[in-house]
Design an enzyme around this catalytic site. Structure first.
Site, PDB file in Angstrom:
ATOM      1  N   HIS A  54       0.835  -1.211   0.000  1.00  0.00           N
ATOM      2  CA  HIS A  54       0.000   0.000   0.000  1.00  0.00           C
ATOM      3  C   HIS A  54       0.865   1.254   0.000  1.00  0.00           C
ATOM      4  CE1 HIS A  54      -3.197   2.803   1.439  1.00  0.00           C
ATOM      5  NE2 HIS A  54      -3.986   1.946   0.850  1.00  0.00           N
ATOM      6  N   ILE A  60       1.904   4.690   1.410  1.00  0.00           N
ATOM      7  CA  ILE A  60       0.940   5.547   2.103  1.00  0.00           C
ATOM      8  C   ILE A  60       0.320   4.729   3.235  1.00  0.00           C
ATOM      9  CG2 ILE A  60      -1.213   6.852   1.895  1.00  0.00           C
ATOM     10  CD1 ILE A  60      -0.586   7.039  -1.146  1.00  0.00           C
ATOM     11  N   GLY A  63      -5.750   4.538   5.523  1.00  0.00           N
ATOM     12  CA  GLY A  63      -6.627   5.333   6.382  1.00  0.00           C
ATOM     13  C   GLY A  63      -7.186   4.548   7.545  1.00  0.00           C
ATOM     14  N   VAL A  64      -7.519   3.291   7.308  1.00  0.00           N
ATOM     15  CA  VAL A  64      -8.083   2.493   8.400  1.00  0.00           C
ATOM     16  C   VAL A  64      -7.075   2.281   9.520  1.00  0.00           C
ATOM     17  CG1 VAL A  64      -9.817   1.357   6.975  1.00  0.00           C
ATOM     18  CG2 VAL A  64      -7.573   0.312   7.226  1.00  0.00           C
ATOM     19  N   GLU A  68      -7.448   3.272  13.394  1.00  0.00           N
ATOM     20  CA  GLU A  68      -7.120   2.274  14.421  1.00  0.00           C
ATOM     21  C   GLU A  68      -6.104   2.836  15.415  1.00  0.00           C
ATOM     22  OE1 GLU A  68      -6.800  -1.165  16.740  1.00  0.00           O
ATOM     23  OE2 GLU A  68      -8.354  -0.645  15.277  1.00  0.00           O
TER      24      GLU A  68
END
Length: 154
Positions: A54, A60, A63-64, A68
């Site tokens: 990713h 990057i 986002g999750v 978290e």
């Protein structure tokens, strides 16, 4: 411990929440104000496993994982305030709301996460938090989330 403790290093974090590599996403929690607010610190490094996919040519932080990391910060904050070290605290997401991503987070960044409790009290199971994650003062993510604190039976 809880009344005067204002920060949690990695050793105390691991005594409060069960997360371990590769899913322990907060390095330090500072400015702990009881169970009302705290600031989490995440040093983003290239050797984290999600960067392999990713994205290999432009790593990057997903986002999750930012969300978290904010959730882990809130769990540590509450865990410190309620003296939950070594007591097998588990925390589960119940909802994620108003989530916006504003900036990419990449290796070399220091992610600072400011968390505030919107709803929750000692002994309560359902808590709601508001969080903002920044890098060098630039907002990377804003979110509200609800979590269930599975407090162990005494």
């Amino acid at each position: 411990m809880a009344d005067d403790l204002k920060s949690a290093d990695i050793g105390l974090i691991q005594r409060i929440i069960p997360h371990r590599y590769p899913f322990l996403l907060v390095d330090k929690v500072v400015d702990i104000n009881g169970y009302q607010s705290a600031r989490g610190i995440k040093n983003v490094t290239m050797n984290e496993p999600h960067f392999q996919g990713h994205f290999p040519s432009q790593p990057i932080m997903p986002g999750v994982t930012i969300v978290e990391a904010m959730a882990q910060t809130s769990a540590v904050m509450v865990g410190v305030a309620l003296d939950m070290a070594d007591k097998n605290l588990l925390v589960y997401f119940m909802g994620i709301d108003k989530c916006k991503f504003r900036r990419m987070v990449v290796p070399g960044d220091v992610l600072e996460m400011q968390l505030t409790t919107l709803r929750g009290k000692p002994g309560g199971k359902v808590w709601k938090f508001s969080g903002t994650a920044t890098v060098d003062g630039d907002v990377a993510c804003e979110v509200e989330f609800t979590a269930m604190m599975d407090l162990p039976k005494e």
